[in-house]
Design a protein around this motif. Structure first.
Motif, PDB file in Angstrom:
ATOM      1  N   ARG A 170       0.702  -1.215   0.127  1.00 55.78           N
ATOM      2  CA  ARG A 170      -0.062   0.071   0.037  1.00 55.78           C
ATOM      3  C   ARG A 170       0.905   1.152   0.016  1.00 55.78           C
ATOM      4  NH1 ARG A 170      -4.315  -0.626   4.604  1.00 55.78           N
ATOM      5  NH2 ARG A 170      -2.570  -1.295   5.994  1.00 55.78           N
ATOM      6  N   LEU A 171       0.110   2.499  -0.258  1.00 52.72           N
ATOM      7  CA  LEU A 171       0.881   3.632  -0.294  1.00 52.72           C
ATOM      8  C   LEU A 171       1.250   4.345   1.157  1.00 52.72           C
ATOM      9  CD1 LEU A 171       2.157   6.179  -1.821  1.00 52.72           C
ATOM     10  CD2 LEU A 171      -0.077   7.158  -1.785  1.00 52.72           C
ATOM     11  N   ALA A 183     -10.069   7.451  -0.204  1.00 54.07           N
ATOM     12  CA  ALA A 183      -9.900   6.202   0.202  1.00 54.07           C
ATOM     13  C   ALA A 183      -8.790   5.349  -0.614  1.00 54.07           C
ATOM     14  CB  ALA A 183     -11.387   5.546  -0.238  1.00 54.07           C
ATOM     15  N   ALA A 184      -8.571   5.879  -1.685  1.00 51.86           N
ATOM     16  CA  ALA A 184      -7.595   5.117  -2.412  1.00 51.86           C
ATOM     17  C   ALA A 184      -7.117   5.887  -3.527  1.00 51.86           C
ATOM     18  CB  ALA A 184      -8.366   3.957  -3.286  1.00 51.86           C
ATOM     19  N   VAL A 185      -5.910   5.750  -4.124  1.00 54.19           N
ATOM     20  CA  VAL A 185      -5.146   6.680  -5.121  1.00 54.19           C
ATOM     21  C   VAL A 185      -4.738   5.685  -6.335  1.00 54.19           C
ATOM     22  CG1 VAL A 185      -4.425   8.322  -3.313  1.00 54.19           C
ATOM     23  CG2 VAL A 185      -2.935   6.229  -3.913  1.00 54.19           C
ATOM     24  N   THR A 186      -4.533   6.411  -7.368  1.00 52.95           N
ATOM     25  CA  THR A 186      -3.997   5.578  -8.557  1.00 52.95           C
ATOM     26  C   THR A 186      -2.557   5.836  -8.580  1.00 52.95           C
ATOM     27  OG1 THR A 186      -4.483   7.292  -9.938  1.00 52.95           O
ATOM     28  CG2 THR A 186      -6.300   5.904  -9.351  1.00 52.95           C
ATOM     29  N   LEU A 243       4.937   0.368  -0.013  1.00 51.06           N
ATOM     30  CA  LEU A 243       5.611  -0.812   0.436  1.00 51.06           C
ATOM     31  C   LEU A 243       4.690  -1.858   0.967  1.00 51.06           C
ATOM     32  CD1 LEU A 243       8.627   1.061   2.428  1.00 51.06           C
ATOM     33  CD2 LEU A 243       8.687  -0.375   0.368  1.00 51.06           C
ATOM     34  N   SER A 244       5.163  -3.091   1.825  1.00 54.14           N
ATOM     35  CA  SER A 244       4.157  -4.094   2.236  1.00 54.14           C
ATOM     36  C   SER A 244       3.876  -3.837   3.408  1.00 54.14           C
ATOM     37  CB  SER A 244       4.814  -5.344   1.930  1.00 54.14           C
ATOM     38  OG  SER A 244       5.848  -5.619   3.103  1.00 54.14           O
ATOM     39  N   ASP A 245       2.677  -4.408   3.844  1.00 60.45           N
ATOM     40  CA  ASP A 245       2.139  -4.366   5.267  1.00 60.45           C
ATOM     41  C   ASP A 245       3.074  -4.774   6.243  1.00 60.45           C
ATOM     42  OD1 ASP A 245       0.012  -2.877   4.453  1.00 60.45           O
ATOM     43  OD2 ASP A 245      -1.376  -4.316   4.676  1.00 60.45           O
ATOM     44  N   MET A 246       3.842  -5.980   6.017  1.00 56.04           N
ATOM     45  CA  MET A 246       4.786  -6.554   6.690  1.00 56.04           C
ATOM     46  C   MET A 246       5.972  -5.776   7.550  1.00 56.04           C
ATOM     47  SD  MET A 246       7.090 -10.032   5.794  1.00 56.04           S
ATOM     48  CE  MET A 246       8.816  -9.110   5.668  1.00 56.04           C
ATOM     49  N   VAL A 247       6.294  -4.811   6.586  1.00 60.43           N
ATOM     50  CA  VAL A 247       7.306  -3.769   6.933  1.00 60.43           C
ATOM     51  C   VAL A 247       6.757  -2.602   7.824  1.00 60.43           C
ATOM     52  CG1 VAL A 247       8.990  -4.765   5.692  1.00 60.43           C
ATOM     53  CG2 VAL A 247       7.794  -2.756   5.027  1.00 60.43           C
ATOM     54  N   ASP A 262      -4.846   2.479   0.117  1.00 59.49           N
ATOM     55  CA  ASP A 262      -5.014   1.390  -0.848  1.00 59.49           C
ATOM     56  C   ASP A 262      -4.848   2.388  -2.214  1.00 59.49           C
ATOM     57  OD1 ASP A 262      -5.679  -0.384   1.192  1.00 59.49           O
ATOM     58  OD2 ASP A 262      -7.906  -0.211   0.737  1.00 59.49           O
ATOM     59  N   VAL A 263      -4.129   1.386  -3.040  1.00 65.08           N
ATOM     60  CA  VAL A 263      -3.907   1.811  -4.351  1.00 65.08           C
ATOM     61  C   VAL A 263      -4.749   1.186  -5.223  1.00 65.08           C
ATOM     62  CG1 VAL A 263      -1.979   1.861  -6.285  1.00 65.08           C
ATOM     63  CG2 VAL A 263      -1.307   1.900  -3.738  1.00 65.08           C
ATOM     64  N   ASP A 264      -5.407   2.010  -5.954  1.00 71.55           N
ATOM     65  CA  ASP A 264      -6.506   1.478  -7.137  1.00 71.55           C
ATOM     66  C   ASP A 264      -6.044   0.759  -8.287  1.00 71.55           C
ATOM     67  OD1 ASP A 264      -9.017   0.867  -7.306  1.00 71.55           O
ATOM     68  OD2 ASP A 264      -9.618   3.016  -8.243  1.00 71.55           O
ATOM     69  N   GLU A 265      -5.032  -0.001  -7.979  1.00 71.30           N
ATOM     70  CA  GLU A 265      -4.503  -0.570  -9.108  1.00 71.30           C
ATOM     71  C   GLU A 265      -3.941  -2.177  -8.659  1.00 71.30           C
ATOM     72  OE1 GLU A 265      -3.580   2.745 -12.160  1.00 71.30           O
ATOM     73  OE2 GLU A 265      -3.153   2.686  -9.925  1.00 71.30           O
ATOM     74  N   THR A 266      -3.912  -3.106  -9.204  1.00 70.58           N
ATOM     75  CA  THR A 266      -3.202  -4.236  -9.030  1.00 70.58           C
ATOM     76  C   THR A 266      -1.745  -4.240  -8.805  1.00 70.58           C
ATOM     77  OG1 THR A 266      -4.891  -5.750 -10.369  1.00 70.58           O
ATOM     78  CG2 THR A 266      -2.854  -6.775  -9.636  1.00 70.58           C
ATOM     79  N   ILE A 267      -1.489  -4.338  -7.542  1.00 67.13           N
ATOM     80  CA  ILE A 267      -0.121  -4.203  -6.835  1.00 67.13           C
ATOM     81  C   ILE A 267       0.364  -5.272  -6.669  1.00 67.13           C
ATOM     82  CG2 ILE A 267       1.585  -3.097  -5.470  1.00 67.13           C
ATOM     83  CD1 ILE A 267       0.460  -1.253  -7.477  1.00 67.13           C
ATOM     84  N   PRO A 268       1.443  -6.183  -7.010  1.00 65.23           N
ATOM     85  CA  PRO A 268       1.595  -7.688  -6.422  1.00 65.23           C
ATOM     86  C   PRO A 268       1.843  -7.581  -4.870  1.00 65.23           C
ATOM     87  CG  PRO A 268       3.515  -6.640  -7.686  1.00 65.23           C
ATOM     88  CD  PRO A 268       2.587  -5.683  -7.843  1.00 65.23           C
ATOM     89  N   THR A 269       1.597  -8.887  -4.324  1.00 65.37           N
ATOM     90  CA  THR A 269       1.938  -8.999  -2.715  1.00 65.37           C
ATOM     91  C   THR A 269       3.394  -9.231  -2.550  1.00 65.37           C
ATOM     92  OG1 THR A 269       1.280 -11.224  -3.083  1.00 65.37           O
ATOM     93  CG2 THR A 269      -0.516  -9.680  -2.267  1.00 65.37           C
ATOM     94  N   MET A 270       3.864  -8.957  -1.513  1.00 66.05           N
ATOM     95  CA  MET A 270       5.349  -9.571  -1.159  1.00 66.05           C
ATOM     96  C   MET A 270       5.116 -10.674  -0.267  1.00 66.05           C
ATOM     97  SD  MET A 270       8.267  -7.697   0.973  1.00 66.05           S
ATOM     98  CE  MET A 270       7.674  -8.103   2.614  1.00 66.05           C
ATOM     99  N   ASP A 271       5.623 -12.031  -1.107  1.00 69.93           N
ATOM    100  CA  ASP A 271       5.351 -13.345  -0.592  1.00 69.93           C
ATOM    101  C   ASP A 271       6.711 -13.674   0.021  1.00 69.93           C
ATOM    102  OD1 ASP A 271       2.904 -12.843  -1.816  1.00 69.93           O
ATOM    103  OD2 ASP A 271       3.344 -14.389  -3.526  1.00 69.93           O
TER     104      ASP A 271
END
Length: 300
Positions: A170-171, A183-186, A243-247, A262-271
């Protein structure tokens, strides 16, 4: 539909904290994930588990009953994790474990401390390395296992992995940033802002891949390998970052607030997951470590 261990763990955290925000900080997960988990549980049992009020939340009568069973479930899981030690008390050996920078900084220490307490005769020899070094070490046998960002793996032919968590990105913005009213950005919105680019664990490469799918690009004003530097600069309104929620942590070292959007596009997760050489024969101790991690993370 049945509840998952993660949902139960999030419910217990919320019950103990009395606030979603505090529970999220306690277990290092986003508030929305905990809220969704509780909502799903309430839909499954068909009744509210919490009463919401201005100061937070309190368990309903049904929620208290559910909590008793939930605690019993998690205690049973912890007991199950310890079964291998009781069944095979002489289980001993060494695991040569490679870890990536982000994993050892923000994910692994608490988990490894629990494993070492559970299996005191298994010695873990940890080596911090980058992805290229980890992949080479696994293929050549220098490492038995790795806990790393599995979403970064390049050598898919020679390596196998199992994912433990998927952390959404997320941003990050300062608490007084104009985006906090949205609520969200692009990515187009974000491209107009100064961007702080994290480079550790190939974060900049990942960032560039999803930006390249758009006609926009980040306005990078600073590059750093330090997550804490990103957090501090964002908190002080010097730029934004995805950056990811984990950090994620809500406060910088100097006590300034960082918010997420939240980013209003498909951002890959950090697995994050465990990786090994394909067709490698797991020893009893490497099996114990893999199984422990799955049980501890509530993996299905």
């Amino acid at each position: 539909m049945e509840p998952t261990l993660r949902q139960i763990r999030y419910f217990i955290a919320a019950a103990n904290a009395g606030q979603i925000s505090r529970a999220a900080m306690d277990i290092n997960i986003s508030q929305s994930v905990i809220t969704t988990a509780i909502k799903s549980l309430e839909e499954m049992v068909g009744t509210p588990l919490f009463e919401r009020h201005a100061a937070g939340m309190a368990l309903t009568y049904e929620g208290s009953l559910f909590l008793n069973h939930a605690v019993h479930i998690m205690e049973s899981v912890d007991e199950a994790v310890r079964i291998p030690r009781r069944i095979k008390e002489d289980l001993s050996g060494t695991v040569n474990l490679a870890v990536s920078f982000t994993v050892i900084g923000y994910f692994l220490p608490k988990l490894m401390a629990r494993f070492m307490r559970t299996f005191p005769n298994i010695k873990i020899h940890m080596t911090e390395a980058n992805r290229t070094e980890i992949e080479e070490g696994l293929v050549t046998g220098g490492f038995d296992l790795a806990v790393m960002l599995t979403s970064n793996i390049i050598n898919h032919e020679d390596l196998s992995q199992t994912t433990l968590i998927q952390s959404r990105r997320r941003l990050w913005v300062s608490s007084n940033h104009k985006f906090t009213k949205q609520a969200a950005v692009t990515l187009q919105d974000i491209s107009t802002e100064p961007y702080i680019m994290l480079t550790v664990d190939e974060a900049s490469n990942t960032t560039q891949r999803y930006w390249n799918k758009t006609p926009f690009k980040p306005n990078t004003v600073f590059r750093t390998s330090s997550v804490e530097a990103v957090r501090s600069m964002v908190a002080n309104d010097m730029g934004v970052a995805i950056l990811s929620d984990m950090v994620y942590r809500p406060w910088s070292l100097e006590g300034r607030r960082v918010d997420v959007i939240d980013v209003d596009e498909t951002i890959p997760t950090m697995d994050v997951g465990v990786t090994w050489r394909t067709n490698a024969t797991h020893s009893d101790v490497t099996k114990a470590l893999i199984d422990f991690m799955h049980l501890s993370m509530g993996a299905e």
